[in-house]
Scaffold this active site. Structure first.
Site, PDB file in Angstrom:
ATOM      1  CB  SER A   1      -0.881   0.023   1.240  1.00  9.16           C
ATOM      2  OG  SER A   1      -1.381   1.337   1.434  1.00  9.16           O
TER       3      SER A   1
ATOM      4  CG  HIS B   1      -4.150  -1.721  -1.052  1.00 11.65           C
ATOM      5  ND1 HIS B   1      -5.272  -2.497  -1.293  1.00 11.65           N
ATOM      6  CD2 HIS B   1      -4.472  -0.927   0.010  1.00 11.65           C
ATOM      7  CE1 HIS B   1      -6.220  -2.194  -0.400  1.00 11.65           C
ATOM      8  NE2 HIS B   1      -5.762  -1.232   0.388  1.00 11.65           N
TER       9      HIS B   1
ATOM     10  CG  ASP C   1      -5.066   2.233   1.497  1.00  9.46           C
ATOM     11  OD1 ASP C   1      -6.031   1.444   1.505  1.00  9.46           O
ATOM     12  OD2 ASP C   1      -3.909   1.895   1.791  1.00  9.46           O
TER      13      ASP C   1
ATOM     14  CG  MET D   1      -8.198   6.923   3.336  1.00 11.34           C
ATOM     15  SD  MET D   1      -7.248   6.886   4.876  1.00 11.34           S
ATOM     16  CE  MET D   1      -6.410   5.315   4.714  1.00 11.34           C
TER      17      MET D   1
ATOM     18  CG  HIS E   1      -9.357  -0.084   0.579  1.00 16.51           C
ATOM     19  ND1 HIS E   1      -8.638  -0.258   1.749  1.00 16.51           N
ATOM     20  CD2 HIS E   1     -10.674  -0.168   0.941  1.00 16.51           C
ATOM     21  CE1 HIS E   1      -9.466  -0.421   2.761  1.00 16.51           C
ATOM     22  NE2 HIS E   1     -10.710  -0.359   2.306  1.00 16.51           N
TER      23      HIS E   1
ATOM     24  CG  MET F   1     -11.188   3.001   3.276  1.00 17.75           C
ATOM     25  SD  MET F   1      -9.552   2.927   4.032  1.00 17.75           S
ATOM     26  CE  MET F   1      -8.551   3.078   2.568  1.00 17.75           C
TER      27      MET F   1
ATOM     28  CG  MET G   1     -11.230  -2.881   6.390  1.00 15.49           C
ATOM     29  SD  MET G   1      -9.798  -2.537   5.351  1.00 15.49           S
ATOM     30  CE  MET G   1      -8.720  -1.677   6.499  1.00 15.49           C
TER      31      MET G   1
ATOM     32  CG  ASP H   1      -5.976  -2.930   3.901  1.00 14.67           C
ATOM     33  OD1 ASP H   1      -4.837  -2.666   4.321  1.00 14.67           O
ATOM     34  OD2 ASP H   1      -6.687  -2.125   3.274  1.00 14.67           O
TER      35      ASP H   1
END
Ligand code: DX5
Ligand code: ZN
Length: 218
Positions: free
Chosen positions: A10, A35, A37, A39, A68, A70, A139, A175
């Site tokens: 990540s 990966h 992330d 957010m 991913h 979020m 998660m 993760d």
């Protein structure tokens, strides 16, 4: 049991000033996945980057982009992330009101479709959409930050998803807090993919780290 799993570093823990080198290093370390992330400061208490950043880094490598999300209302941004070059888009079951509909929206774009659940969300909450997804992301910390400690009860959820899979093809990914110590339990529980942020970036020899992590049974 001596199977190989996919390791997805990540870039949350990367130095964004040197992101090009970080991606080149990931490719050279022996894995095909990275990966990403995303957010929004609302679904999780942290803000990272969006489609523009992903599109820019897409040009400098050929890794499998495992996004991913979020974020709240991911349904409004699916085409942006597809156009940015994501190969898989994973959304949170807790972040949408109509999970089936949003997952089908992702599926219809042709990219791999993923669903993620936070540690306290039961596997039962996604049982009816398991036919739709390619990836189930468990998660193993509360999402939002890298460098947190692995939550042990999440391994039961991995076993449950392995038992439920039957003829389905979904990959089980984990993760959060995954490192050379915690990988054994999740590997033995039956994962296919492990995300590693801080453990990957803190590793001095990245190729050796990927090799050990992807085949901890040896
Ligand atoms: C946490 C993110 C993770 C994070 C993992 O909310 O979804 O992908 O980068 O970081 P580590 O491996 O340091 O726990
Ligand atoms: Zn993640």
């Amino acid at each position: 049991m001596n199977r190989k799993i996919i390791i997805a570093p990540s870039i949350l823990s990367a130095d964004f000033l040197n992101i090009k080198e970080a991606l080149t290093d990931i490719e050279a370390s022996g894995t095909d996945w990275v990966h990403l992330d995303v957010m929004d400061g609302s679904f999780v208490p942290n803000i990272t980057f969006g489609p523009k950043f992903i599109k820019d880094i897409r040009c400098v490598n050929s890794l499998f982009f495992d996004a991913h999300l979020m974020i709240e209302h991911p349904e409004n941004y699916i085409s942006d992330f597809v156009n940015a070059g994501c190969n898989a888009i994973t959304i949170h079951a807790e972040a949408v009101r109509h999970l089936d509909s949003v997952l089908n929206k992702i599926k219809n774009t042709g990219v791999k479709t993923g669903v993620s659940i936070c540690p306290a969300t039961p596997v039962e909450s996604i049982i009816h959409i398991l036919d739709i997804v390619d990836i189930v992301l468990i998660m193993t910390v509360n999402p939002g930050f890298g460098g947190q400690s692995f939550i042990p009860y999440t391994t039961d959820k991995i076993r449950r998803l392995v038992a439920l899979r039957g003829d389905r093809h979904y990959l089980i990914s984990v993760d959060g807090g995954i490192n050379l110590k915690t990988i054994n339990d999740v590997y033995n529980a039956g994962i296919d993919v492990a995300v590693a942020g801080s453990a990957y970036f803190n590793a001095e020899n990245k190729a050796e780290f990927i090799k050990k992590m992807s085949n901890p049974g040896i």
